[in-house]
Motif scaffolding. Structure first.
Motif, short mmCIF file in Angstrom:
data_model
loop_
_atom_site.label_atom_id
_atom_site.label_comp_id
_atom_site.label_asym_id
_atom_site.label_seq_id
_atom_site.Cartn_x
_atom_site.Cartn_y
_atom_site.Cartn_z
N ILE A 230 0.84 -1.19 0.04
CA ILE A 230 0.03 0.14 -0.22
C ILE A 230 0.72 1.11 0.17
O ILE A 230 1.92 1.34 0.77
CB ILE A 230 -0.79 0.12 1.12
CG1 ILE A 230 -2.00 -1.22 1.21
CG2 ILE A 230 -1.65 1.43 1.43
CD1 ILE A 230 -2.81 -1.34 2.38
N SER B 169 1.67 5.79 -0.57
CA SER B 169 0.93 6.98 -0.41
C SER B 169 2.20 7.99 -1.06
O SER B 169 3.11 7.80 -0.87
CB SER B 169 0.45 7.27 0.77
OG SER B 169 0.16 8.64 0.86
N ASN C 247 -5.88 9.01 5.00
CA ASN C 247 -6.08 7.42 4.66
C ASN C 247 -6.70 7.72 3.04
O ASN C 247 -6.21 6.73 2.41
CB ASN C 247 -7.25 7.06 5.40
CG ASN C 247 -6.84 6.54 6.79
OD1 ASN C 247 -5.61 6.54 7.31
ND2 ASN C 247 -7.48 6.11 7.63
N LEU D 236 -4.01 6.39 0.55
CA LEU D 236 -3.40 5.27 0.35
C LEU D 236 -4.02 4.24 -0.80
O LEU D 236 -5.26 4.37 -0.87
CB LEU D 236 -3.75 4.57 1.77
CG LEU D 236 -2.93 5.21 2.97
CD1 LEU D 236 -3.64 4.64 4.18
CD2 LEU D 236 -1.39 5.22 2.93
#
Length: 215
Positions: A58, A60, A96, A99
């Motif tokens: 994951i 970002s 969040n 992500l």
């Protein structure tokens, strides 16, 4: 070239969510009075894990917060033995919604596990520098720091390595990694396809980003 003392205000490149952060943060984060402006680039934040089918990641590219360097960055020889003189404050947060796993179902499951509707950020606060690991030259520093990670309304204390490299008079690269368990944040390892795919509890977090400031 010696590091000079600066207080860096990390500003989100995509959008500002300061009010959301202050409202949803589980950590006690004091605001900074810094007037420095910052260009934030080359962000690589990654959470990695495994499952009974394949490894997963994951990622970002969005990060915000505050970092304060101490007087040892200006006078490393005078302050070398004092860990607290190097890094005074580190507060970081990631929304969040930034992500991304590359899979829609996994994204939905991830946001459910992170309780994104009520806790929409990942956060980190450094408590203190425990040890100076290396001062390789006038541009590279390595530290062992203690801090707290927050996610899904839970907090977890950990100790990890942080590296700071000066790229120019106004630019710094910060990078490091650490390992932990999902259950350290009261997150149960998610399952998919009615339990046919199960994820392991252990995860690794690694990060790297460049900050360039102007007074």
């Amino acid at each position: 070239m010696y590091f000079r003392k600066v207080t860096l205000l990390l500003i989100l490149c995509v959008m500002s969510f300061s009010l959301s952060f202050a409202h949803n943060s589980s950590l006690d984060l004091n605001s900074s009075n810094s007037t420095s402006s910052l260009h934030f680039s080359n962000v690589e934040f990654r959470i990695s894990g495994t499952s009974n089918v394949r490894d997963w990641d994951i990622v970002s590219d969005t990060l915000g917060g505050i970092i304060s360097f101490g007087p040892a960055f200006t006078n490393p020889h005078d302050n070398y033995d004092n860990p607290s003189g190097w890094l005074e404050q580190v507060l970081l947060y990631i929304p969040n919604h930034s992500l991304e796993s590359g899979n829609t179902i996994m994204n939905q499951t991830m946001n459910k596990s992170l309780k994104s509707e009520t806790h929409d950020i990942l956060e980190y606060k450094m408590s203190h520098v425990e040890e100076i690991l290396a001062v390789n030259d006038t541009t590279m520093r390595s530290f062992l720091v203690n801090g707290v990670v927050g996610a899904a309304g839970a907090l977890n204390e950990l100790t990890h390595k942080v590296h700071v490299r000066q790229l120019s008079e106004e630019s710094f690269q910060i990078f490091g990694d650490f390992s932990m368990k999902m259950t350290d944040l009261d997150i149960e390892p998610p399952t998919f396809m009615r339990g046919a795919l199960t994820t392991a509890v252990a995860i690794t977090v690694d990060y790297k980003f460049t900050i360039t400031f102007k007074q």
